[in-house]
Write a protein that holds these residues in place. Structure first.
Motif, mmCIF file in Angstrom:
data_model
loop_
_atom_site.group_PDB
_atom_site.id
_atom_site.type_symbol
_atom_site.label_atom_id
_atom_site.label_comp_id
_atom_site.label_asym_id
_atom_site.label_seq_id
_atom_site.Cartn_x
_atom_site.Cartn_y
_atom_site.Cartn_z
ATOM 1 N N SER A 193 0.826 -1.202 0.000
ATOM 2 C CA SER A 193 0.000 0.000 0.000
ATOM 3 C C SER A 193 0.864 1.257 0.000
ATOM 4 C CB SER A 193 -0.922 -0.008 1.220
ATOM 5 O OG SER A 193 -1.661 1.177 1.277
ATOM 6 N N GLY A 194 1.910 1.261 0.795
ATOM 7 C CA GLY A 194 2.822 2.410 0.818
ATOM 8 C C GLY A 194 3.546 2.602 -0.506
ATOM 9 N N GLY A 195 3.924 1.499 -1.131
ATOM 10 C CA GLY A 195 4.572 1.588 -2.438
ATOM 11 C C GLY A 195 3.638 2.129 -3.500
ATOM 12 N N MET A 196 2.391 1.683 -3.467
ATOM 13 C CA MET A 196 1.405 2.205 -4.423
ATOM 14 C C MET A 196 1.173 3.693 -4.210
ATOM 15 S SD MET A 196 -1.479 -0.803 -4.579
ATOM 16 C CE MET A 196 -2.718 0.330 -5.166
ATOM 17 N N THR A 217 3.279 5.831 -2.932
ATOM 18 C CA THR A 217 4.478 6.539 -3.374
ATOM 19 C C THR A 217 4.502 6.669 -4.890
ATOM 20 O OG1 THR A 217 5.669 5.696 -1.447
ATOM 21 C CG2 THR A 217 6.995 6.542 -3.262
ATOM 22 N N LEU A 218 4.148 5.599 -5.602
ATOM 23 C CA LEU A 218 4.096 5.674 -7.063
ATOM 24 C C LEU A 218 3.059 6.696 -7.531
ATOM 25 C CD1 LEU A 218 4.431 1.949 -8.153
ATOM 26 C CD2 LEU A 218 6.065 3.807 -8.491
ATOM 27 N N GLY A 219 1.914 6.727 -6.868
ATOM 28 C CA GLY A 219 0.898 7.712 -7.218
ATOM 29 C C GLY A 219 1.360 9.133 -6.950
ATOM 30 N N LEU A 220 2.038 9.330 -5.822
ATOM 31 C CA LEU A 220 2.545 10.660 -5.485
ATOM 32 C C LEU A 220 3.606 11.103 -6.480
ATOM 33 C CD1 LEU A 220 2.442 12.993 -3.462
ATOM 34 C CD2 LEU A 220 4.205 11.804 -2.154
ATOM 35 N N VAL A 262 5.545 14.329 -10.991
ATOM 36 C CA VAL A 262 6.424 14.287 -12.159
ATOM 37 C C VAL A 262 5.670 14.494 -13.464
ATOM 38 C CG1 VAL A 262 7.980 12.789 -13.469
ATOM 39 C CG2 VAL A 262 8.137 12.866 -10.999
ATOM 40 N N ARG A 263 4.543 13.848 -13.635
ATOM 41 C CA ARG A 263 3.821 13.911 -14.906
ATOM 42 C C ARG A 263 3.166 15.271 -15.087
ATOM 43 N NH1 ARG A 263 4.692 9.400 -18.177
ATOM 44 N NH2 ARG A 263 2.924 10.178 -19.301
ATOM 45 N N ARG A 264 3.154 15.758 -16.306
ATOM 46 C CA ARG A 264 2.576 17.067 -16.565
ATOM 47 C C ARG A 264 1.285 16.979 -17.369
ATOM 48 N NH1 ARG A 264 3.592 19.601 -12.778
ATOM 49 N NH2 ARG A 264 2.605 21.311 -13.863
ATOM 50 N N ASN A 265 0.799 15.786 -17.635
ATOM 51 C CA ASN A 265 -0.445 15.601 -18.363
ATOM 52 C C ASN A 265 -1.586 15.501 -17.356
ATOM 53 O OD1 ASN A 265 -2.613 14.614 -19.879
ATOM 54 N ND2 ASN A 265 -1.236 13.569 -21.296
ATOM 55 N N LEU A 266 -2.669 16.196 -17.615
ATOM 56 C CA LEU A 266 -3.791 16.229 -16.683
ATOM 57 C C LEU A 266 -4.415 14.852 -16.497
ATOM 58 C CD1 LEU A 266 -5.549 18.055 -14.936
ATOM 59 C CD2 LEU A 266 -6.937 18.517 -16.937
ATOM 60 N N GLU A 311 -5.952 8.482 -8.572
ATOM 61 C CA GLU A 311 -6.745 7.257 -8.411
ATOM 62 C C GLU A 311 -5.907 6.142 -7.772
ATOM 63 O OE1 GLU A 311 -10.302 5.218 -8.665
ATOM 64 O OE2 GLU A 311 -9.938 7.293 -9.227
ATOM 65 N N ILE A 312 -4.657 6.037 -8.168
ATOM 66 C CA ILE A 312 -3.763 5.037 -7.561
ATOM 67 C C ILE A 312 -3.561 5.342 -6.083
ATOM 68 C CG2 ILE A 312 -1.373 4.190 -7.565
ATOM 69 C CD1 ILE A 312 -1.418 4.490 -10.604
ATOM 70 N N MET A 313 -3.426 6.600 -5.739
ATOM 71 C CA MET A 313 -3.255 6.973 -4.339
ATOM 72 C C MET A 313 -4.502 6.635 -3.518
ATOM 73 S SD MET A 313 -1.290 10.590 -4.914
ATOM 74 C CE MET A 313 -1.345 11.120 -3.233
ATOM 75 N N LEU A 314 -5.673 6.877 -4.067
ATOM 76 C CA LEU A 314 -6.909 6.535 -3.352
ATOM 77 C C LEU A 314 -7.054 5.026 -3.185
ATOM 78 C CD1 LEU A 314 -9.429 9.083 -4.882
ATOM 79 C CD2 LEU A 314 -8.700 8.954 -2.512
ATOM 80 N N ASN A 315 -6.688 4.265 -4.207
ATOM 81 C CA ASN A 315 -6.769 2.811 -4.095
ATOM 82 C C ASN A 315 -5.781 2.267 -3.073
ATOM 83 O OD1 ASN A 315 -8.869 2.300 -5.872
ATOM 84 N ND2 ASN A 315 -7.506 2.307 -7.640
ATOM 85 N N SER A 316 -4.615 2.879 -2.958
ATOM 86 C CA SER A 316 -3.666 2.414 -1.950
ATOM 87 C C SER A 316 -4.173 2.702 -0.538
ATOM 88 C CB SER A 316 -2.301 3.055 -2.170
ATOM 89 O OG SER A 316 -2.328 4.422 -1.835
#
Length: 105
Positions: free
Chosen positions: A13-16, A18-21, A26-30, A38-43
């Motif tokens: 859950s922490g890894g997910m 972190t990836l979402g954060l 980093v990403r600049r696309n909306l 969504e990944i952060m909420l699922n984690s």
């Protein structure tokens, strides 16, 4: 919880999260930013379910249903705003949109 140890599930859950954060920062696309949220909420939902299963309480599953409904509302509003931004400006790049906000000097 007989199958997966608590530490392993919380580490996942922490890894997910972190990836979402990292995706949000980093990403600049909306669209990818919404996907990272969504990944952060699922984690967070996974952490609630794991904690509820550890103490044999249904509270984790109830909180997951709350997180799931919040994620569905976020997706609906976010995708509607994304479509409007793309129609109006022709781009989903967050840097380009922030430059459009600045007025003439």
């Amino acid at each position: 919880m007989n199958g997966i140890p608590l530490a392993h599930a919380l580490l996942l859950s922490g890894g997910m999260f972190t990836l979402g954060l990292l995706g949000v920062l980093v990403r600049r696309n909306l669209l990818f930013t919404l996907l990272s949220l969504e990944i952060m909420l699922n984690s967070a939902g996974l952490a609630f379910v794991v904690a509820g299963a550890r103490w044999s309480q249904p509270d984790g599953q109830i909180m997951f249903l709350l997180v799931l409904s919040l994620a569905a509302a976020e997706v609906a509003v976010g995708l509607a705003l994304t479509l409007q931004v793309h129609r109006q400006f022709g781009s989903l790049d967050l840097d380009a949109l922030s430059e459009l906000r600045e007025g003439p000097e």
